[in-house]
Design a protein around this motif. Structure first.
Motif, PDB file in Angstrom:
ATOM      1  N   ASP A 141       0.830  -1.206   0.000  1.00  0.00           N
ATOM      2  CA  ASP A 141       0.000   0.000   0.000  1.00  0.00           C
ATOM      3  C   ASP A 141       0.868   1.262   0.000  1.00  0.00           C
ATOM      4  N   ALA A 142       1.900   1.274   0.816  1.00  0.00           N
ATOM      5  CA  ALA A 142       2.778   2.440   0.913  1.00  0.00           C
ATOM      6  C   ALA A 142       3.555   2.664  -0.390  1.00  0.00           C
ATOM      7  N   THR A 143       3.940   1.584  -1.063  1.00  0.00           N
ATOM      8  CA  THR A 143       4.629   1.700  -2.350  1.00  0.00           C
ATOM      9  C   THR A 143       3.694   2.287  -3.397  1.00  0.00           C
ATOM     10  N   ARG A 144       2.465   1.822  -3.406  1.00  0.00           N
ATOM     11  CA  ARG A 144       1.482   2.373  -4.346  1.00  0.00           C
ATOM     12  C   ARG A 144       1.230   3.846  -4.057  1.00  0.00           C
ATOM     13  N   MET A 145       1.212   4.202  -2.792  1.00  0.00           N
ATOM     14  CA  MET A 145       1.023   5.594  -2.404  1.00  0.00           C
ATOM     15  C   MET A 145       2.195   6.446  -2.907  1.00  0.00           C
ATOM     16  N   PHE A 146       3.414   5.959  -2.709  1.00  0.00           N
ATOM     17  CA  PHE A 146       4.605   6.670  -3.191  1.00  0.00           C
ATOM     18  C   PHE A 146       4.542   6.847  -4.701  1.00  0.00           C
ATOM     19  N   ARG A 147       4.262   5.761  -5.391  1.00  0.00           N
ATOM     20  CA  ARG A 147       4.223   5.807  -6.862  1.00  0.00           C
ATOM     21  C   ARG A 147       3.146   6.751  -7.364  1.00  0.00           C
ATOM     22  N   ALA A 148       1.954   6.669  -6.788  1.00  0.00           N
ATOM     23  CA  ALA A 148       0.854   7.521  -7.232  1.00  0.00           C
ATOM     24  C   ALA A 148       1.170   8.995  -6.976  1.00  0.00           C
ATOM     25  N   ALA A 149       1.690   9.303  -5.811  1.00  0.00           N
ATOM     26  CA  ALA A 149       1.990  10.699  -5.479  1.00  0.00           C
ATOM     27  C   ALA A 149       3.105  11.246  -6.363  1.00  0.00           C
ATOM     28  N   VAL A 150       4.219  10.533  -6.428  1.00  0.00           N
ATOM     29  CA  VAL A 150       5.359  11.044  -7.179  1.00  0.00           C
ATOM     30  C   VAL A 150       5.066  11.048  -8.675  1.00  0.00           C
ATOM     31  N   HIS A 151       4.501   9.974  -9.197  1.00  0.00           N
ATOM     32  CA  HIS A 151       4.184   9.934 -10.623  1.00  0.00           C
ATOM     33  C   HIS A 151       3.160  11.017 -10.985  1.00  0.00           C
ATOM     34  N   GLY A 152       2.157  11.171 -10.159  1.00  0.00           N
ATOM     35  CA  GLY A 152       1.174  12.212 -10.425  1.00  0.00           C
ATOM     36  C   GLY A 152       1.820  13.590 -10.476  1.00  0.00           C
ATOM     37  N   PHE A 153       2.699  13.857  -9.529  1.00  0.00           N
ATOM     38  CA  PHE A 153       3.394  15.144  -9.512  1.00  0.00           C
ATOM     39  C   PHE A 153       4.234  15.317 -10.771  1.00  0.00           C
TER      40      PHE A 153
END
Length: 188
Positions: A141-153
């Protein structure tokens, strides 16, 4: 007769350079053939088609990202590692605007090279999360959160989507700091 020195690896490397110049979505076999100075049918000796080319580009870009994330995380822990890895990913996306989108492709389960590259990239993030005592489902879950936040940015930044009068670097730093806070306060 294939062009001397032209190999599947050379074709993919040149495709990566071309993608950075023209954009991932504009990478075509015709453009690549012109760049390489070969007839379009000649490319089929090295790559099966545009889909295969994009797959190989994804492998290359994912392996490059994995190497950079691993190097950025080395010797660091916690917030320091998180900042370094996020910054390394942002730097890669800026330097390679055509390759970076290729890293978002899910690994082909039939491509061991792609799977290994993706595992190394995710492994760099997992190593950081281990420092936050996150593992198992929480790490996923935390990896998906990192990926979604950073990729989105990164995607919004590349598209010029930040028009408010605030320093974008500061906003990026705040986002990473928020991820650090979330990871430090994670509840299973």
């Amino acid at each position: 007769m294939p062009r001397v020195g032209l190999t599947p690896q050379a074709v993919v490397r040149e495709a990566a350079v071309l993608a950075d110049e023209v954009g991932h979505d504009r990478l075509t076999l015709a453009a690549l053939a012109g760049r390489l100075g070969v007839a379009l049918p000649s490319l089929y000796k090295h790559v099966k088609g545009v889909e295969a080319l994009h797959q190989k580009l994804s492998v290359l870009a994912t392996a490059e990202v994995a190497t950079e994330l691993t190097a950025a995380a080395a010797g660091r822990a916690g917030a320091d590692a998180l900042r370094a890895v996020a910054a390394a990913l942002r730097d890669y996306a800026r330097r390679h605007p055509g390759r970076y989108p290729a890293t978002q492709r899910a690994p082909d389960p039939d491509d061991p090279e792609h799977l290994a590259a993706a595992e190394r990239a995710v492994g760099a993030v997992y190593a950081i999360l281990h420092g936050y005592d996150l593992s198992g489902d929480a790490a996923v879950d935390a990896t998906r959160m990192f990926r979604a936040a950073v990729h989105g940015f990164l995607t919004l930044e590349a598209a010029g989507g930040f028009g408010l009068p605030r320093d974008v670097d500061r906003s990026f730093d705040q986002m990473v700091a928020a991820l650090d806070t979330a990871y430090r306060n994670w509840r299973s």
